[in-house]
Scaffold this active site. Structure first.
Site, PDB file in Angstrom:
ATOM      1  N   LYS A 268      26.052 -29.434 -27.335  1.00  0.00           N
ATOM      2  CA  LYS A 268      25.402 -28.811 -28.484  1.00  0.00           C
ATOM      3  C   LYS A 268      24.636 -27.563 -28.059  1.00  0.00           C
ATOM      4  O   LYS A 268      23.968 -27.543 -27.029  1.00  0.00           O
ATOM      5  CB  LYS A 268      24.457 -29.805 -29.163  1.00  0.00           C
ATOM      6  CG  LYS A 268      25.181 -30.984 -29.804  1.00  0.00           C
ATOM      7  CD  LYS A 268      24.221 -31.930 -30.483  1.00  0.00           C
ATOM      8  CE  LYS A 268      24.971 -33.095 -31.120  1.00  0.00           C
ATOM      9  NZ  LYS A 268      24.051 -34.055 -31.786  1.00  0.00           N
TER      10      LYS A 268
ATOM     11  N   ASN B  65      14.460 -36.577 -10.635  1.00  0.00           N
ATOM     12  CA  ASN B  65      15.111 -35.698 -11.606  1.00  0.00           C
ATOM     13  C   ASN B  65      15.335 -34.328 -10.962  1.00  0.00           C
ATOM     14  O   ASN B  65      14.405 -33.738 -10.407  1.00  0.00           O
ATOM     15  CB  ASN B  65      14.216 -35.558 -12.846  1.00  0.00           C
ATOM     16  CG  ASN B  65      14.912 -34.883 -14.002  1.00  0.00           C
ATOM     17  OD1 ASN B  65      15.676 -33.937 -13.827  1.00  0.00           O
ATOM     18  ND2 ASN B  65      14.638 -35.357 -15.211  1.00  0.00           N
TER      19      ASN B  65
ATOM     20  N   ASP C  60      26.483 -33.221 -16.772  1.00  0.00           N
ATOM     21  CA  ASP C  60      26.488 -33.412 -18.221  1.00  0.00           C
ATOM     22  C   ASP C  60      26.646 -32.042 -18.889  1.00  0.00           C
ATOM     23  O   ASP C  60      25.833 -31.143 -18.662  1.00  0.00           O
ATOM     24  CB  ASP C  60      25.167 -34.053 -18.649  1.00  0.00           C
ATOM     25  CG  ASP C  60      25.174 -34.535 -20.093  1.00  0.00           C
ATOM     26  OD1 ASP C  60      25.904 -33.935 -20.920  1.00  0.00           O
ATOM     27  OD2 ASP C  60      24.452 -35.504 -20.391  1.00  0.00           O
TER      28      ASP C  60
END
Length: 213
Positions: A120, A94, A116
């Protein structure tokens, strides 16, 4: 993001010669490990089209690709089937954990391609150009190190510009339509980029030089 599981993916990744399975072992000594070549890092490399081509074109640079989803990284390994690229290494980790993998000033350049956008508002800290991430990049980058960003998402791009400016990065080569610019002829595309270009979407691009400490 939901990613389907591929049976046997983890075993294939761990056995592949271009995957470094314990990258934390090289913390602080990546340059020596790669014969003092400059190191370029792509965070969220996807299926590897961009990074594989960059490594082919620039054998004097060592490229490291980070991809946290094993079922996506398998796509890059499929592209490498039957041959190796000596100046390319892959990590199944990650990107949030780069400070556990790289020490100060070990990286020359970072690529964030079609990250990404986390649209929101409550998820903005997850965006890879959020100031929390920029602080990490500034630490692992060399004094003249840069981050290159490409995206099809205008809101994410504008957010990125604001975050870099807030953190005193030097912005350059800001482009709101990459494929109708002078950079188009030398641009190496990702899989997503090709898809968005075919849909007629503009591609946004920027370069940012890390702040001086």
């Amino acid at each position: 993001m939901r990613v389907r599981k591929i049976p046997g993916a983890i075993d294939k990744i761990q056995q592949h010669p271009q995957v470094i399975t314990q990258p934390e072992k090289y913390w602080g000594c990546w340059k020596q490990h790669f014969e003092n070549k400059p190191i370029h890092l792509e965070i969220g490399m996807g299926r590897g089209q961009f990074l594989i081509e960059m490594a082919r074109q620039n054998p004097h640079i060592h490229y490291i690709g980070i991809e946290k989803y094993d079922s996506i990284l398998i796509g890059a390994l499929d592209k490498l089937e039957g041959y190796t690229i000596p100046n390319l290494s892959l990590l199944n980790v990650n990107g949030e954990h780069i400070l556990e993998i790289f020490h100060k000033s070990e990286i020359q350049q970072i690529y964030l391609n079609f990250s990404d956008p986390w649209p929101k508002q409550r998820h903005q800290k997850r965006r890879l150009t959020h100031r929390n991430f920029l602080e990490k990049y500034a630490f692992v980058l060399e004094a003249e190190g840069n981050v290159h960003v490409k995206t099809d998402n205008e809101a994410f791009f504008l957010f990125s510009l604001e975050e870099f400016e807030h953190c005193d990065w030097t912005l350059k080569n800001i482009n709101y339509d990459l494929h109708n610019s002078s950079f188009a002829s030398t641009n190496v595309m990702t899989e997503y980029e090709q898809r968005f270009l075919n849909q007629g979407k503009p591609i946004y691009r920027l370069e940012a030089k890390r702040p001086s400490f």
